[in-house]
Design a protein around this motif. Structure first.
Motif, PDB file in Angstrom:
ATOM      1  N   GLN A 222       0.822  -1.204   0.000  1.00 51.14           N
ATOM      2  CA  GLN A 222       0.000   0.000   0.000  1.00 51.14           C
ATOM      3  C   GLN A 222       0.854   1.252   0.000  1.00 51.14           C
ATOM      4  O   GLN A 222       0.538   2.226  -0.698  1.00 51.14           O
ATOM      5  CB  GLN A 222      -0.940   0.013   1.217  1.00 51.14           C
ATOM      6  CG  GLN A 222      -2.022   1.084   1.121  1.00 51.14           C
ATOM      7  CD  GLN A 222      -2.849   0.966  -0.148  1.00 51.14           C
ATOM      8  OE1 GLN A 222      -3.436  -0.078  -0.424  1.00 51.14           O
ATOM      9  NE2 GLN A 222      -2.889   2.040  -0.933  1.00 51.14           N
ATOM     10  N   ARG A 225       2.139   1.777  -3.522  1.00 52.12           N
ATOM     11  CA  ARG A 225       1.094   2.246  -4.437  1.00 52.12           C
ATOM     12  C   ARG A 225       0.696   3.688  -4.134  1.00 52.12           C
ATOM     13  O   ARG A 225       0.372   4.458  -5.051  1.00 52.12           O
ATOM     14  CB  ARG A 225      -0.107   1.301  -4.365  1.00 52.12           C
ATOM     15  CG  ARG A 225       0.209  -0.097  -4.876  1.00 52.12           C
ATOM     16  CD  ARG A 225      -0.981  -1.040  -4.819  1.00 52.12           C
ATOM     17  NE  ARG A 225      -0.616  -2.374  -5.281  1.00 52.12           N
ATOM     18  CZ  ARG A 225      -1.459  -3.385  -5.424  1.00 52.12           C
ATOM     19  NH1 ARG A 225      -2.752  -3.210  -5.130  1.00 52.12           N
ATOM     20  NH2 ARG A 225      -1.044  -4.563  -5.856  1.00 52.12           N
ATOM     21  N   ASP A 226       0.714   4.055  -2.858  1.00 49.84           N
ATOM     22  CA  ASP A 226       0.420   5.448  -2.498  1.00 49.84           C
ATOM     23  C   ASP A 226       1.466   6.398  -3.082  1.00 49.84           C
ATOM     24  O   ASP A 226       1.127   7.457  -3.623  1.00 49.84           O
ATOM     25  CB  ASP A 226       0.376   5.603  -0.981  1.00 49.84           C
ATOM     26  CG  ASP A 226      -0.866   4.974  -0.359  1.00 49.84           C
ATOM     27  OD1 ASP A 226      -1.817   4.683  -1.098  1.00 49.84           O
ATOM     28  OD2 ASP A 226      -0.853   4.769   0.875  1.00 49.84           O
ATOM     29  N   LEU A 228       3.362   5.916  -5.709  1.00 53.17           N
ATOM     30  CA  LEU A 228       3.211   5.986  -7.164  1.00 53.17           C
ATOM     31  C   LEU A 228       2.030   6.873  -7.542  1.00 53.17           C
ATOM     32  O   LEU A 228       2.103   7.652  -8.506  1.00 53.17           O
ATOM     33  CB  LEU A 228       3.027   4.580  -7.729  1.00 53.17           C
ATOM     34  CG  LEU A 228       4.247   3.655  -7.656  1.00 53.17           C
ATOM     35  CD1 LEU A 228       3.888   2.264  -8.144  1.00 53.17           C
ATOM     36  CD2 LEU A 228       5.414   4.213  -8.469  1.00 53.17           C
ATOM     37  N   ARG A 229       0.942   6.782  -6.800  1.00 50.62           N
ATOM     38  CA  ARG A 229      -0.229   7.615  -7.087  1.00 50.62           C
ATOM     39  C   ARG A 229       0.066   9.097  -6.835  1.00 50.62           C
ATOM     40  O   ARG A 229      -0.301   9.956  -7.653  1.00 50.62           O
ATOM     41  CB  ARG A 229      -1.404   7.166  -6.217  1.00 50.62           C
ATOM     42  CG  ARG A 229      -2.650   8.033  -6.318  1.00 50.62           C
ATOM     43  CD  ARG A 229      -3.777   7.477  -5.455  1.00 50.62           C
ATOM     44  NE  ARG A 229      -3.350   7.234  -4.085  1.00 50.62           N
ATOM     45  CZ  ARG A 229      -3.283   8.180  -3.138  1.00 50.62           C
ATOM     46  NH1 ARG A 229      -3.599   9.443  -3.432  1.00 50.62           N
ATOM     47  NH2 ARG A 229      -2.914   7.865  -1.912  1.00 50.62           N
ATOM     48  N   LEU A 230       0.759   9.378  -5.740  1.00 50.22           N
ATOM     49  CA  LEU A 230       1.035  10.775  -5.390  1.00 50.22           C
ATOM     50  C   LEU A 230       2.100  11.405  -6.277  1.00 50.22           C
ATOM     51  O   LEU A 230       2.118  12.627  -6.463  1.00 50.22           O
ATOM     52  CB  LEU A 230       1.479  10.853  -3.924  1.00 50.22           C
ATOM     53  CG  LEU A 230       0.393  10.517  -2.893  1.00 50.22           C
ATOM     54  CD1 LEU A 230       1.017  10.309  -1.513  1.00 50.22           C
ATOM     55  CD2 LEU A 230      -0.665  11.615  -2.843  1.00 50.22           C
ATOM     56  N   ARG A 232       2.944  10.094  -9.511  1.00 51.66           N
ATOM     57  CA  ARG A 232       2.739   9.711 -10.913  1.00 51.66           C
ATOM     58  C   ARG A 232       4.057   9.273 -11.558  1.00 51.66           C
ATOM     59  O   ARG A 232       4.358   9.615 -12.703  1.00 51.66           O
ATOM     60  CB  ARG A 232       2.081  10.836 -11.721  1.00 51.66           C
ATOM     61  CG  ARG A 232       0.577  10.918 -11.522  1.00 51.66           C
ATOM     62  CD  ARG A 232      -0.117  11.768 -12.586  1.00 51.66           C
ATOM     63  NE  ARG A 232       0.148  11.357 -13.956  1.00 51.66           N
ATOM     64  CZ  ARG A 232      -0.447  10.318 -14.554  1.00 51.66           C
ATOM     65  NH1 ARG A 232      -1.314   9.567 -13.889  1.00 51.66           N
ATOM     66  NH2 ARG A 232      -0.165  10.038 -15.810  1.00 51.66           N
ATOM     67  N   ASP A 249      -2.073  -0.638 -13.054  1.00 51.90           N
ATOM     68  CA  ASP A 249      -1.476   0.693 -12.979  1.00 51.90           C
ATOM     69  C   ASP A 249      -1.023   1.075 -14.389  1.00 51.90           C
ATOM     70  O   ASP A 249      -0.182   0.398 -14.996  1.00 51.90           O
ATOM     71  CB  ASP A 249      -0.284   0.671 -12.016  1.00 51.90           C
ATOM     72  CG  ASP A 249       0.327   2.049 -11.779  1.00 51.90           C
ATOM     73  OD1 ASP A 249       0.401   2.852 -12.739  1.00 51.90           O
ATOM     74  OD2 ASP A 249       0.767   2.320 -10.651  1.00 51.90           O
ATOM     75  N   TYR A 252       2.759   1.388 -15.159  1.00 45.44           N
ATOM     76  CA  TYR A 252       3.590   0.264 -14.730  1.00 45.44           C
ATOM     77  C   TYR A 252       4.106  -0.489 -15.948  1.00 45.44           C
ATOM     78  O   TYR A 252       3.328  -0.964 -16.780  1.00 45.44           O
ATOM     79  CB  TYR A 252       2.743  -0.652 -13.840  1.00 45.44           C
ATOM     80  CG  TYR A 252       3.390  -1.932 -13.407  1.00 45.44           C
ATOM     81  CD1 TYR A 252       4.700  -1.971 -12.922  1.00 45.44           C
ATOM     82  CD2 TYR A 252       2.672  -3.128 -13.437  1.00 45.44           C
ATOM     83  CE1 TYR A 252       5.269  -3.157 -12.506  1.00 45.44           C
ATOM     84  CE2 TYR A 252       3.231  -4.322 -13.013  1.00 45.44           C
ATOM     85  CZ  TYR A 252       4.529  -4.338 -12.552  1.00 45.44           C
ATOM     86  OH  TYR A 252       5.096  -5.514 -12.140  1.00 45.44           O
ATOM     87  N   GLU A 341       0.631   7.253 -20.603  1.00 43.14           N
ATOM     88  CA  GLU A 341       0.043   5.940 -20.388  1.00 43.14           C
ATOM     89  C   GLU A 341       0.020   5.101 -21.658  1.00 43.14           C
ATOM     90  O   GLU A 341       0.274   3.892 -21.630  1.00 43.14           O
ATOM     91  CB  GLU A 341      -1.371   6.097 -19.831  1.00 43.14           C
ATOM     92  CG  GLU A 341      -1.407   6.749 -18.454  1.00 43.14           C
ATOM     93  CD  GLU A 341      -2.811   7.021 -17.964  1.00 43.14           C
ATOM     94  OE1 GLU A 341      -3.768   6.816 -18.765  1.00 43.14           O
ATOM     95  OE2 GLU A 341      -2.974   7.426 -16.797  1.00 43.14           O
TER      96      GLU A 341
END
Length: 533
Positions: A222, A225-226, A228-230, A232, A249, A252, A341
């Motif tokens: 977690q 993943r947090d 990576l989300r914050l 980008r 993702d 990824y 992406e």
């Protein structure tokens, strides 16, 4: 506190001590030299799993450790018993598995020759494939070294340990003086706040940050993943780290690090963060990632950190604690990264196509397997082309659910390790995937799986040869030789052990066989040949 008798034979005291430390299962084989170790097993309430070979016992303990997060413990005899388990010890060392091997040893080896199971230097031999190998010459030393091993498993990079105890000492009376030794609560190193702040600022400033997550970060899903989300940021995972990043993702790149042109992706990065990974030969299969930008290394192992370049930032810390701290410094950050992406998706699709062209016919089998494999399945694979293909292409829902003999690269791992994994997770699905040649290294452990009544599907990929070696010979312009061996009737062999067995003729039949095997009352060998459709 566990009640203990004031004195017991040392062998019995050790089993009681292990039980008090949380060890519920021991894998091994009794012999005349280590029977004193078995005196207290049942009395202590420990389950003993009888392997057919010490190599199998070691792999079972390894698989148990990987599945349970607890140390795998094995009892073996002097000499050949220890030699037989040294291959699993080497595998556990390369893959950072907490494996504790307890063996007997001769009381004296210098003045007398010709003794049963005699070796010139038994502890020294084991020391070549584990973190440490010592002989305990008093009960207190045995207790202290067991506690040292258990403590090091949780406080630093876990690697196998070997403790040998003289036969005479195992059978001698010993006081229960181990209760006061254990000091629980050891923690792995925390990151230095200033280093986290520096890393956070570098990440905020980067336009093409790229993470590589390894097996050492599997406990930080977690948090990873947090971050990576914050941020980008884009990412890769090593084979051992698959599942840390969500398979969907959109930034990824997958577990395609070993694709030669992944170097071109790293060349585009302006910041690379390697978290919980050695970046070993078996992760990359080339000398360098391909980047020239700033690099941040996060690892528990000082030896790994020392490999970095002089300008790299090196953070000696637990991956989870680092990523949690890093994420806390990104909460108000507005990322302005320039990864696209659609480019990531096209790259992954191209790499998957490359894998399919290199090893034709395997991906449809893997896709069919994945269709009917529950997401919580623990998978153990061997050194075989079907596994090599899966390591790059099989998307994982979470980490620590696909286990492979990555570094040492031994054959015969999958089946006994899967037995250990199934013992560790009763009621949850476990799957073994082996090649026709590697399966024969440890096929006798089918007997153990049958005795335990494990609902274990064993997929044996039978291309009737050492195909990976044949392909390597062809690439090296060597006329292929010594790559074809006479295979047995695998289904008949499995049935002789009391297992179920089937030879599916289509992918649908294979799906049905695997689904039924997960619900069976014993292991099922599923003999799969190329060409299924």
């Amino acid at each position: 506190m566990v009640e203990t008798a004031p004195t017991r034979h040392l062998g019995a005291q050790i089993s009681h001590m292990l039980k008090a430390r949380g060890v519920d299962v021991i894998f091994g084989i009794p012999g005349v030299h280590n029977i004193e170790m078995y005196r207290g097993v049942e009395e202590a309430g420990i389950i003993h799993v009888l392997a057919r070979h010490e190599q199998g016992a070691g792999f079972m303990a390894d698989g148990y450790a990987r599945a349970s997060g607890k140390p795998g413990v094995a009892y073996v005899i002097t000499g050949p018993g220890l030699c037989n388990i040294m291959t699993p010890m080497g595998q556990a060392y390369s893959d950072s598995v907490p494996l504790l091997v307890l063996s007997s040893c001769l009381d004296e080896t210098v003045a007398r020759r010709g003794q049963l199971h005699q070796m010139i230097d038994q502890a020294g031999a084991a020391a070549c494939v584990c973190d440490w190998s010592f002989e305990a010459r008093t009960p207190g030393a045995a207790f202290a070294l067991i506690d040292r091993a258990l403590t090091e498993f949780v406080s630093q990079r876990p690697r196998p340990k070997h403790l040998q105890i003289p036969i005479g000492l195992l059978g001698a009376d010993a006081e229960a003086c181990w209760d006061d030794l254990y000091l629980p609560g050891y923690a792995r190193p925390l990151p230095i706040p200033e280093q986290v702040e520096t890393a956070a600022e570098a990440l905020k400033a980067a336009r093409r940050p790229l993470f590589v997550f390894g097996g050492g970060a599997c406990g930080a899903v977690q948090a990873a993943r947090d971050v990576l989300r914050l941020s980008r940021a884009s990412s890769f995972c090593t084979y051992a780290g698959r599942g840390i990043v969500a398979a969907d993702d959109t930034l990824y790149f997958g577990a395609y690090l070993a694709r030669p042109d992944s170097a071109a992706i790293f060349a585009q990065a302006d910041l690379v963060l390697q978290v919980g990974t050695d970046m070993a030969e078996v992760d990359l299969w080339r000398d360098a990632l391909g980047h020239t930008c700033e690099t941040i290394h996060v690892n528990l192992d000082a030896e790994v950190l020392a490999r970095g370049k002089g300008t790299d930032q090196r953070i000696h810390a637990d991956s989870l604690e680092f990523l949690k701290a890093l994420g806390g410094r990104l909460k108000d950050h507005v990322p302005q990264t320039t990864w696209f992406e659609e480019d990531v998706a096209k790259t992954r699709a191209r790499w998957r196509a490359e894998v399919e062209s290199e090893r034709p016919g395997i991906l449809p089998v893997l896709d069919a397997l994945r269709d009917i494999t529950p997401p919580e399945t623990m998978i153990y694979s061997d050194m075989t082309q079907i596994a090599y293909t899966a390591l790059e292409t099989w998307p994982m829902d979470w980490p620590g659910h696909w286990h492979h003999p990555y570094g040492f690269g031994t054959l015969g791992y999958a089946v006994p390790a899967a037995i250990g994994g199934a013992v560790a997770r009763p009621g949850l699905p476990t799957l073994a995937i082996a090649g026709d040649y590697g399966f024969q290294y440890t096929l006798q452990e089918l007997g153990t799986a049958v005795e335990l009544g494990l609902p274990l599907p064993i997929v044996v990929w039978d291309n009737a040869k050492l195909k990976e070696i044949e392909d390597a010979m062809v690439r090296a312009q060597i006329a292929p030789n010594a790559v074809v061996a006479q295979n047995p009737d695998f289904c008949a062999l499995a049935r002789a052990y009391g297992a179920h067995a089937t030879l599916p003729g289509t992918l649908d039949e294979m799906r049905m066989a695997v689904r039924a095997a997960f619900e069976a009352d014993r292991p099922t060998l599923i003999h799969v040949r190329p060409g299924l459709a």
